[in-house]
Design a protein around this motif. Structure first.
Motif, PDB file in Angstrom:
ATOM      1  N   LYS A  21       0.718  -1.145  -0.250  1.00  0.00           N
ATOM      2  CA  LYS A  21      -0.064  -0.086  -0.063  1.00  0.00           C
ATOM      3  C   LYS A  21       0.937   1.243   0.078  1.00  0.00           C
ATOM      4  N   THR A  22       2.066   1.086   0.668  1.00  0.00           N
ATOM      5  CA  THR A  22       2.752   2.293   0.780  1.00  0.00           C
ATOM      6  C   THR A  22       3.975   2.541  -0.210  1.00  0.00           C
ATOM      7  N   GLY A  23       3.684   1.511  -1.323  1.00  0.00           N
ATOM      8  CA  GLY A  23       4.479   1.641  -2.488  1.00  0.00           C
ATOM      9  C   GLY A  23       5.826   0.890  -2.429  1.00  0.00           C
ATOM     10  N   GLY A  24       5.844   0.113  -1.539  1.00  0.00           N
ATOM     11  CA  GLY A  24       7.343  -0.603  -1.288  1.00  0.00           C
ATOM     12  C   GLY A  24       7.643  -1.615  -2.172  1.00  0.00           C
ATOM     13  N   MET A  25       6.670  -1.996  -2.991  1.00  0.00           N
ATOM     14  CA  MET A  25       6.866  -3.016  -3.976  1.00  0.00           C
ATOM     15  C   MET A  25       7.031  -2.469  -5.458  1.00  0.00           C
ATOM     16  N   ALA A  31      10.692  -6.369 -12.107  1.00  0.00           N
ATOM     17  CA  ALA A  31       9.277  -6.235 -12.036  1.00  0.00           C
ATOM     18  C   ALA A  31       8.618  -6.362 -13.575  1.00  0.00           C
ATOM     19  N   GLY A  32       7.679  -7.224 -13.769  1.00  0.00           N
ATOM     20  CA  GLY A  32       6.875  -7.112 -14.961  1.00  0.00           C
ATOM     21  C   GLY A  32       7.767  -7.937 -16.139  1.00  0.00           C
ATOM     22  N   LYS A  33       9.019  -8.653 -15.976  1.00  0.00           N
ATOM     23  CA  LYS A  33       9.535  -9.385 -16.817  1.00  0.00           C
ATOM     24  C   LYS A  33       9.302 -10.706 -16.719  1.00  0.00           C
ATOM     25  N   PRO A  34       9.159 -11.575 -17.732  1.00  0.00           N
ATOM     26  CA  PRO A  34       8.808 -13.061 -17.546  1.00  0.00           C
ATOM     27  C   PRO A  34       9.857 -13.735 -16.785  1.00  0.00           C
TER      28      PRO A  34
END
Length: 127
Positions: A21-25, A31-34
């Motif tokens: 929720k706080t944007g930590g991820m 991220a977003g790569k297969p």
């Protein structure tokens, strides 16, 4: 939920939800790569070991193995130089570490305790 069932709290799950929720991820590497085909082969433990090794993680038992080796070498050198003070106490401390090591390491790597009369052989075995 029934009244007779205890309330279940997923602490790690709650922490991850709050972190998300706080944007930590956001902006995580990859991220977003297969996922690669290599990542999908083998089991979870093998992947963990490879990732941990690549990240520089060293298991506790491996650090303990190095401590035991160094302590055995130091004790052996002191005994060869005639310094016998506290040898029994130092050997007990080393054997305590060996006991802990044997509880942590893979079974094929377990080693027996050391006696003063077998110290030189133990030094070679732990190198």
């Amino acid at each position: 939920m029934k009244d007779d069932q205890p309330h279940y709290s997923d602490l790690i799950g709650e922490i991850l939800k709050e972190y998300t929720k706080t944007g930590g991820m956001d902006n995580l590497p990859g991220a977003g790569k297969p996922l690669s085909e290599e990542y999908l082969k083998g089991d979870v433990f093998q992947h963990f070991q490879r990732l941990a090794k690549d990240s520089g993680y060293k298991p506790y038992w491996l650090d303990l193995q190095h401590q035991i080796r160094d302590a055995l070498i130091a004790l052996d050198q002191d005994l060869q130089n005639g310094k016998k003070r506290d040898a029994d106490l130092r050997l007990k401390s080393i054997n305590d570490k060996i006991y802990t090591y044997n509880q942590q390491c893979p079974p094929p790597m377990q080693k027996g305790s050391v006696r003063l009369d077998t110290l030189s052989e133990a030094v070679e075995r732990w190198r």
